[in-house]
Design a protein around this motif. Sequence first.
Motif, PDB file in Angstrom:
ATOM      1  N   LEU A   8       4.338  -8.565   3.200  1.00  0.00           N
ATOM      2  CA  LEU A   8       4.846  -7.328   3.805  1.00  0.00           C
ATOM      3  C   LEU A   8       4.734  -6.244   2.737  1.00  0.00           C
ATOM      4  N   ALA A   9       3.991  -5.172   3.042  1.00  0.00           N
ATOM      5  CA  ALA A   9       3.761  -4.124   2.033  1.00  0.00           C
ATOM      6  C   ALA A   9       4.389  -2.808   2.475  1.00  0.00           C
ATOM      7  N   ILE A  10       4.980  -2.108   1.493  1.00  0.00           N
ATOM      8  CA  ILE A  10       5.695  -0.855   1.784  1.00  0.00           C
ATOM      9  C   ILE A  10       5.164   0.261   0.895  1.00  0.00           C
ATOM     10  N   GLU A  11       4.859   1.418   1.523  1.00  0.00           N
ATOM     11  CA  GLU A  11       4.323   2.587   0.794  1.00  0.00           C
ATOM     12  C   GLU A  11       5.131   3.830   1.194  1.00  0.00           C
ATOM     13  N   SER A  12       5.637   4.555   0.169  1.00  0.00           N
ATOM     14  CA  SER A  12       6.387   5.791   0.467  1.00  0.00           C
ATOM     15  C   SER A  12       6.258   6.778  -0.696  1.00  0.00           C
ATOM     16  N   SER A  13       5.067   6.826  -1.335  1.00  0.00           N
ATOM     17  CA  SER A  13       4.964   7.613  -2.573  1.00  0.00           C
ATOM     18  C   SER A  13       4.877   9.115  -2.342  1.00  0.00           C
ATOM     19  N   CYS A  14       4.463   9.533  -1.128  1.00  0.00           N
ATOM     20  CA  CYS A  14       4.299  10.975  -0.895  1.00  0.00           C
ATOM     21  C   CYS A  14       4.827  11.344   0.491  1.00  0.00           C
ATOM     22  N   ASP A  15       3.945  11.672   1.417  1.00  0.00           N
ATOM     23  CA  ASP A  15       4.418  12.152   2.717  1.00  0.00           C
ATOM     24  C   ASP A  15       4.068  11.224   3.869  1.00  0.00           C
ATOM     25  N   GLU A  16       3.789   9.959   3.575  1.00  0.00           N
ATOM     26  CA  GLU A  16       3.560   8.981   4.631  1.00  0.00           C
ATOM     27  C   GLU A  16       4.494   7.801   4.406  1.00  0.00           C
ATOM     28  N   THR A  17       5.278   7.450   5.443  1.00  0.00           N
ATOM     29  CA  THR A  17       6.055   6.212   5.353  1.00  0.00           C
ATOM     30  C   THR A  17       5.190   5.161   6.012  1.00  0.00           C
ATOM     31  N   SER A  18       4.894   4.074   5.292  1.00  0.00           N
ATOM     32  CA  SER A  18       3.986   3.100   5.884  1.00  0.00           C
ATOM     33  C   SER A  18       4.400   1.680   5.520  1.00  0.00           C
ATOM     34  N   PRO A  86       2.035   5.886  -8.992  1.00  0.00           N
ATOM     35  CA  PRO A  86       2.613   7.214  -9.207  1.00  0.00           C
ATOM     36  C   PRO A  86       2.975   7.872  -7.875  1.00  0.00           C
ATOM     37  N   GLY A  87       3.785   8.935  -7.946  1.00  0.00           N
ATOM     38  CA  GLY A  87       4.189   9.632  -6.721  1.00  0.00           C
ATOM     39  C   GLY A  87       5.458  10.421  -6.967  1.00  0.00           C
ATOM     40  N   LEU A  88       6.081  10.865  -5.876  1.00  0.00           N
ATOM     41  CA  LEU A  88       7.328  11.626  -5.976  1.00  0.00           C
ATOM     42  C   LEU A  88       8.480  10.643  -6.179  1.00  0.00           C
ATOM     43  N   VAL A  89       9.302  10.885  -7.189  1.00  0.00           N
ATOM     44  CA  VAL A  89      10.304   9.865  -7.551  1.00  0.00           C
ATOM     45  C   VAL A  89      11.271   9.577  -6.403  1.00  0.00           C
ATOM     46  N   GLY A  90      11.761  10.616  -5.741  1.00  0.00           N
ATOM     47  CA  GLY A  90      12.719  10.413  -4.646  1.00  0.00           C
ATOM     48  C   GLY A  90      12.094   9.652  -3.494  1.00  0.00           C
ATOM     49  N   ALA A  91      10.839   9.967  -3.207  1.00  0.00           N
ATOM     50  CA  ALA A  91      10.124   9.301  -2.120  1.00  0.00           C
ATOM     51  C   ALA A  91       9.879   7.834  -2.469  1.00  0.00           C
ATOM     52  N   LEU A  92       9.430   7.583  -3.695  1.00  0.00           N
ATOM     53  CA  LEU A  92       9.173   6.207  -4.143  1.00  0.00           C
ATOM     54  C   LEU A  92      10.434   5.354  -4.036  1.00  0.00           C
ATOM     55  N   LEU A  93      11.577   5.961  -4.433  1.00  0.00           N
ATOM     56  CA  LEU A  93      12.831   5.195  -4.476  1.00  0.00           C
ATOM     57  C   LEU A  93      13.267   4.682  -3.107  1.00  0.00           C
ATOM     58  N   ILE A  94      12.909   5.398  -2.044  1.00  0.00           N
ATOM     59  CA  ILE A  94      13.294   4.945  -0.696  1.00  0.00           C
ATOM     60  C   ILE A  94      12.557   3.644  -0.362  1.00  0.00           C
ATOM     61  N   GLY A  95      11.238   3.639  -0.582  1.00  0.00           N
ATOM     62  CA  GLY A  95      10.464   2.429  -0.303  1.00  0.00           C
ATOM     63  C   GLY A  95      10.902   1.281  -1.196  1.00  0.00           C
ATOM     64  N   LEU A  96      11.165   1.611  -2.450  1.00  0.00           N
ATOM     65  CA  LEU A  96      11.567   0.606  -3.437  1.00  0.00           C
ATOM     66  C   LEU A  96      12.905  -0.043  -3.033  1.00  0.00           C
ATOM     67  N   SER A  97      13.856   0.771  -2.626  1.00  0.00           N
ATOM     68  CA  SER A  97      15.170   0.239  -2.230  1.00  0.00           C
ATOM     69  C   SER A  97      15.038  -0.637  -0.994  1.00  0.00           C
ATOM     70  N   ALA A  98      14.233  -0.185  -0.038  1.00  0.00           N
ATOM     71  CA  ALA A  98      14.047  -0.973   1.194  1.00  0.00           C
ATOM     72  C   ALA A  98      13.378  -2.302   0.864  1.00  0.00           C
ATOM     73  N   ALA A 331      11.257   3.176 -10.068  1.00  0.00           N
ATOM     74  CA  ALA A 331      10.089   3.996  -9.720  1.00  0.00           C
ATOM     75  C   ALA A 331       9.525   4.615 -10.999  1.00  0.00           C
ATOM     76  N   ASN A 332       8.202   4.754 -11.047  1.00  0.00           N
ATOM     77  CA  ASN A 332       7.564   5.410 -12.188  1.00  0.00           C
ATOM     78  C   ASN A 332       6.627   6.495 -11.651  1.00  0.00           C
ATOM     79  N   PRO A 333       7.129   7.751 -11.580  1.00  0.00           N
ATOM     80  CA  PRO A 333       6.347   8.822 -10.935  1.00  0.00           C
ATOM     81  C   PRO A 333       5.007   9.086 -11.606  1.00  0.00           C
ATOM     82  N   SER A 334       4.885   8.794 -12.909  1.00  0.00           N
ATOM     83  CA  SER A 334       3.599   9.056 -13.569  1.00  0.00           C
ATOM     84  C   SER A 334       2.930   7.760 -14.014  1.00  0.00           C
ATOM     85  N   LEU A 335       3.130   6.714 -13.254  1.00  0.00           N
ATOM     86  CA  LEU A 335       2.529   5.408 -13.566  1.00  0.00           C
ATOM     87  C   LEU A 335       1.008   5.532 -13.749  1.00  0.00           C
TER      88      LEU A 335
END
Length: 340
Positions: A8-18, A86-98, A331-335
């Motif tokens: 199961l893969a989760i992506e939320s680094s920018c403006d797409e929740t997937s 990499p990505g937006l830290v707040g956005a990344l954190l949502i996917g990461l927490s889920a 999350a690492n925004p500048s990974l």
Amino acid sequence: MSETELILAIESSCDETSVAVIENGEKILSNIVASQINSHKRFGGVVPEVASRHHVEQITICIEEALNEAQVTANDLRAVAVTYGPGLVGALLIGLSAAKAFAWANGLPLIPVNHMAGHIYAARLVEPLEFPLMALLVSGGHTELVYMAEDGSFEIIGETRDDAAGEAYDKVGRVLGLSYPSGKEIDHLAHQGEDTYNFPRAMIKEDNFDFSFSGLKSAFINLTHNAEQRGEALDHNNLAASFQASVVEVLVTKTIKACKVYPVKQLIVAGGVAANQGLREKMSATIQAELPDLKLIVPPLRLCGDNAAMIGAAAHVELQKHHLAGMSLNANPSLAFQHI
Ligand code: KG4
Ligand code: ZN
């Protein structure tokens, strides 16, 4: 035990929740993509706070939909994968927490995935990969040439010194009064015009694999502002065609040169700008003429933009290498790609 490995893969680094379910790193069982683009259009770019709020609203729904569409339950899964940068830290954190919550609740391992590795591995959802290979990564935030000697090994041999290619498209689009993101529309206009303005081809002759797009952007802005002041009308189709001709010529020339210096079996073009028709056409024609044995893989449009299927494909390689994360994963925004 069955041979089938479901992630199961989760992506939320920018403006797409997937969220996606991927079998053995190569087969898509589901790939749910909830785009927020309409909420960001009126701001002319992605607003991080708005992005995070949308991810919060969408993430649980997307997980449920991805499992339903794939017709699997948590018991069938081998692991949970998530983009951690990499990505937006707040956005990344949502996917990461889920992802952490889902992994913990179901006793599954957590696989951390680099978003840019995901863009490259989108190609494995199309064709088997053969190494060594070269990847041209072109997105809103990145323009890189990546040499891969084997699975999971990334060597950046060239990159942009300033703007990313997609960023240049979006900035030029704003000058033309187009809505964000404007890459697709400029591509469309370009096909109805001709290269009449002869914009510069930055760094094309230099003996390296780096790029620069900020000079092109400035040349474009100066031309349009000067014309405006003189009250002259410019042909938007020709402007788009001239801009695109410059971007595409530089990308193709440098990529082909890289594939000659580093002999590779395959070339992957990946990231949002890989959707560009002009780039696809010119890359394919140049390979046919200059490197006919090189296999070109460009993912279909739905796999060029951000999606979780590509994260599941990259996660398969991480799992084979036993690259797992604990619950302290941040999350690492500048990974960046790990040095090999
Ligand atoms: O990979 P992506 O979906 O998000 C990032 O990780 O950045 O790439 C988005 C970028 C935007 O800058 C958008 O304008 C550009 O990809 N793009 C295009 C085209 N479709 C999307 N650029 C040129 N031509 C296109 N057809
Ligand atoms: Zn991306």
